[in-house]
Enzyme design. Structure first.
Site, mmCIF file in Angstrom:
data_model
loop_
_atom_site.group_PDB
_atom_site.id
_atom_site.type_symbol
_atom_site.label_atom_id
_atom_site.label_comp_id
_atom_site.label_asym_id
_atom_site.label_seq_id
_atom_site.Cartn_x
_atom_site.Cartn_y
_atom_site.Cartn_z
ATOM 1 N N LYS A 65 10.745 -13.487 -14.605
ATOM 2 C CA LYS A 65 9.988 -12.355 -14.813
ATOM 3 C C LYS A 65 8.618 -12.770 -16.445
ATOM 4 C CE LYS A 65 11.467 -10.031 -13.390
ATOM 5 N NZ LYS A 65 13.004 -10.006 -13.004
ATOM 6 N N ARG A 94 2.958 0.427 -4.906
ATOM 7 C CA ARG A 94 3.185 -0.176 -4.167
ATOM 8 C C ARG A 94 1.489 -0.898 -3.668
ATOM 9 N NH1 ARG A 94 6.393 1.424 -0.087
ATOM 10 N NH2 ARG A 94 5.863 0.724 1.567
ATOM 11 N N GLU A 134 5.771 -13.119 -13.795
ATOM 12 C CA GLU A 134 5.004 -12.087 -13.262
ATOM 13 C C GLU A 134 4.928 -10.729 -14.279
ATOM 14 O OE1 GLU A 134 7.127 -9.952 -10.524
ATOM 15 O OE2 GLU A 134 9.064 -9.911 -11.893
ATOM 16 N N LYS A 140 4.889 -3.152 -5.916
ATOM 17 C CA LYS A 140 6.807 -3.358 -5.551
ATOM 18 C C LYS A 140 7.252 -3.927 -4.375
ATOM 19 C CE LYS A 140 9.946 -2.165 -8.200
ATOM 20 N NZ LYS A 140 10.871 -3.180 -9.099
ATOM 21 N N HIS A 152 16.020 -35.078 -15.322
ATOM 22 C CA HIS A 152 15.812 -35.889 -14.218
ATOM 23 C C HIS A 152 13.607 -35.894 -13.521
ATOM 24 C CE1 HIS A 152 19.060 -36.852 -12.971
ATOM 25 N NE2 HIS A 152 19.658 -36.246 -13.079
ATOM 26 N N TRP A 183 -3.202 -2.531 -1.954
ATOM 27 C CA TRP A 183 -2.569 -4.216 -2.100
ATOM 28 C C TRP A 183 -3.597 -4.989 -1.237
ATOM 29 C CZ3 TRP A 183 -0.001 -7.981 0.151
ATOM 30 C CH2 TRP A 183 0.183 -9.288 -0.793
ATOM 31 N N GLU A 226 15.739 -16.380 -13.079
ATOM 32 C CA GLU A 226 15.128 -14.845 -13.387
ATOM 33 C C GLU A 226 14.367 -15.188 -14.157
ATOM 34 O OE1 GLU A 226 14.923 -12.080 -11.394
ATOM 35 O OE2 GLU A 226 14.772 -10.853 -13.067
ATOM 36 N N ASN A 251 -0.486 1.414 6.150
ATOM 37 C CA ASN A 251 -0.327 0.439 5.106
ATOM 38 C C ASN A 251 0.741 -0.591 6.237
ATOM 39 O OD1 ASN A 251 1.442 -0.752 3.608
ATOM 40 N ND2 ASN A 251 3.665 0.984 3.692
ATOM 41 N N GLY A 252 0.048 -1.918 5.692
ATOM 42 C CA GLY A 252 0.774 -2.507 6.614
ATOM 43 C C GLY A 252 -0.299 -3.804 6.927
ATOM 44 N N CYS A 299 0.640 -1.606 0.138
ATOM 45 C CA CYS A 299 0.147 0.409 0.059
ATOM 46 C C CYS A 299 1.358 1.103 0.245
ATOM 47 C CB CYS A 299 -0.851 -0.105 1.292
ATOM 48 S SG CYS A 299 -1.458 -1.012 0.696
#
Ligand code: M6R
Length: 617
Positions: free
Chosen positions: A494, A27, A497, A612, A513, A75, A490, A101-102, A2
């Protein structure tokens, strides 16, 4: 997560708040809201959706006048994203307004207590509980807002950055922090103040900022002062007013369609900035203050433990290879979220390196605190200056990538690898595990990386062509070995997401395997096959994919002919030392996921369900 923002001063608050929220949308962006006080009334608008939806709602529903305001971009944690659960939240009396925020972990017990005293709740959020707790305390003890906030926060377990406004005392905003960041922008002669989760919402108005520490609160009085206090005992603190280095250009798109593309293209500059003052070619040395000052800790360390999350964890994996190869120091790389809860063995002879772009990731922060408690020396590699992790660690090195706004991390990753490579080289010299001639060669190679990336970025059109062919894929495999195994991880992260295509990264030799069973003519396989990295072995893996009709997109060193004959597509990277190849091989993978996501019409900079800065565990 947030983003919160606030304004109190002589300007119209609405444009300041809205622009601020747009900058904080990284955020969280599932709902947004604003409170404006016009001198008489509180005007409130909140909505599911983005800040642009909020602007529409304000146009239709409320007056946007007033020189005091609070804003929020959410968020969701407690309660689904809808209009009611959006912030700001108002207390039952209608006087107090909060943005938060939290997470308030003990919100349910407080809620039950408040219900028993006659309170009722409109939303499912922990935040509405907190604002009513503040109201309850204020009325019960007949105290001012600042004292009520302090007493209420003492009852709260969890994490918060809050800003609270009281209609009955409309010349102040009260803010508090524990575990979530909050910055206060101080206007000229205290005529105006800004509040925000980071400094980006107010950089065009002031460069003077106060960053609250955990367990601190501030009472901001319009035209007068800002008083910072400890929440625990109410003692007053003389705050440091820092001069911000951030500028407006750094947080705008600069002609690119998306922040992610801009940030991919910024990598040569970001790495050069990360070298500055550290890679001293005229003297053929590396100088890093945080390392020099703590050299004994590093040299006497039994091992290095790296903790991080997501992309930063991948940078940590690259560092594991580099530290062990160059400096011969044993390295363990841990997900911060696992490390913090598994009672790890940590001693005073361990050095813990925490890697984080935002410097606010809750799990990484908790891992740091745990390591410190057990006596380890903790070193931070962060991008955001003054962030919680940067302040919580004993020493550290900034990555100097500049603000990274796109949710998908790009330049943060390559600058993290840059810092960690410089550290490994510096320690190798100090330990004598690398000869001076090899050291000098490596420094020369490092110095060339920015211009090699600059050259490599010309592959953009070629990668776009490849993206077109695979944009409808539902799965994708990424393979790499050695230094490029983390790059495969990575690359897969990318793609998933930002384009929502399922992707997995594997060490190339692990394919046989299990994952090989997935390969057929609908499976694109991205293989990193640089000429020095177990090349022949990777070529054999490519043959195995070919014989099962998989579609091969290979990242090879320029001049390669062998893989070119087998693969469906080859993307060439400039020649470099294998240890530094991740800085190059990652570029085509960033571009590939970017173009696929754009072609699939995905929101590249703000992918669904993500934020983010992950300030919740
Ligand atoms: O700010 P941090 O580097 O601590 O963030 C860690 C992860 O949340 C982050 O890397 C995330 O995985 C990115 N979305 C990846 O692109």
């Amino acid at each position: 997560m947030c983003g919160i923002t606030g304004y109190i001063g002589f300007r119209e608050a609405y444009p300041v708040i809205i622009k601020g929220l747009q900058r904080l949308e990284y955020r969280g962006y599932d709902s947004a809201g604003v409170m404006l006080y016009d001198g008489k009334n509180i005007n409130l608008a909140k909505t599911k959706g983005k800040v642009s939806d909020l602007q529409e709602k304000v146009k239709q529903e409320i007056s946007n006048q007033g020189q005091i305001g609070l804003g929020h971009t959410r968020w969701a944690t407690h309660g689904i994203p809808n209009d009611i659960n959006s912030h700001p939240h108002v207390s039952q009396s209608g006087d107090l307004v909060i943005v938060h925020n939290g997470i308030i972990e003990n919100y349910d017990s407080i809620k039950q207590e408040l219900i028993s005293r006659g309170y009722s709740f409109k939303s499912d959020t922990d935040t509405e509980v907190l604002i009513n707790l503040i109201q309850e305390v204020k009325e019960k003890y007949q105290v001012k807002l600042g004292k009520a906030v302090q007493l209420a926060l003492k009852q709260v377990i969890g994490a918060y950055a809050i800003a609270v406004f009281d209609k009955t005392k409309p010349d102040e905003i009260v803010v508090g922090r524990l575990g979530s960041p909050i910055a206060i922008g101080v206007g000229e002669d205290y005529k105006e103040f800004f509040v925000a989760s980071d400094a980006s919402p107010f950089i065009e108005y002031t460069k003077d900022a106060i960053y609250l520490e955990d367990e601190e609160m501030a009472i901001i009085k319009k035209g007068r002062e800002v008083k910072v206090r400890k929440i625990k005992d109410d003692s007053e603190i003389d705050p440091d007013i820092l001069e911000l280095e951030l500028n407006l250009e750094q947080i705008e798109k600069g002609g690119y369609e998306h922040f992610m593309l801009k940030e991919i293209h910024e990598q040569p500059r970001a790495i050069t900035d990360t070298f500055r003052g550290r890679l001293l070619m005229d003297q053929a040395i590396i100088k890093m203050a945080g390392v020099e000052d703590n050299m004994k800790k590093f040299l006497n360390a039994d091992r290095i433990i790296i903790v991080a999350c997501g992309t930063s964890w991948h940078a940590g994996l690259v560092a594991e290879y580099i530290f062990e190869e160059f400096a011969r120091i044993p390295v363990e790389v841990e997900y911060a979220s696992e490390f913090r809860y598994r009672n790890p063995v940590i001693t005073e002879k361990d050095v813990l390196i925490a890697i984080s772009q935002s410097g606010e990731t809750a799990d990484t922060l908790a891992a740091i605190k745990l390591a410190k408690e057990k006596g380890a020396f903790v070193f931070g590699v962060c991008n955001v200056v003054g962030s919680s992790i940067a302040r919580e660690t004993h020493a550290g090195a900034y990555t100097h990538a500049g603000p990274e706004i796109g949710v998908a991390s790009t330049k943060a990753f390559t600058t993290q690898i840059t810092v960690l490579s410089l550290m490994a080289l510096r320690l190798a010299r100090a330990k004598g595990t690398m000869s001076s001639s090899v050291y000098r060669l490596h420094l020369q190679e490092m110095e060339m990386i920015p211009q090699k990336i600059e050259k490599l970025l010309a592959i953009d059109e070629q990668v776009k062509g490849i993206a077109k062919k695979y944009l409808l894929s539902t799965n994708c495999l990424y393979l790499g070995r050695g230094y490029n195994f983390p790059v495969a991880l990575e690359g897969a992260l990318k793609l998933k997401e930002i384009s929502y295509i399922h992707a997995e990264g594997y060490p190339a030799a692990e394919m046989k395997h299990g994952p090989i069973a997935l390969i057929d003519d609908r499976m694109p396989v991205v293989v990193i096959a640089t000429n020095k990295g177990h090349y022949e072995k990777v070529v054999s893996n490519i043959q195995e994919i070919k014989s099962r009709n998989g579609k091969i997109i290979a990242v090879v060193t320029e001049g390669d002919t062998t893989v070119k004959d087998i693969a469906d597509h080859t993307i060439e990277i400039p020649e470099t030392e294998e240890a530094f190849s991740p800085l190059l091989t990652t570029i085509p993978l960033q571009l590939l996921s970017y173009h696929i996501a754009v072609m699939r019409d995905c929101n590249v900079d703000q992918p669904r369900n993500l934020a983010k800065s992950v300030t919740v565990e």
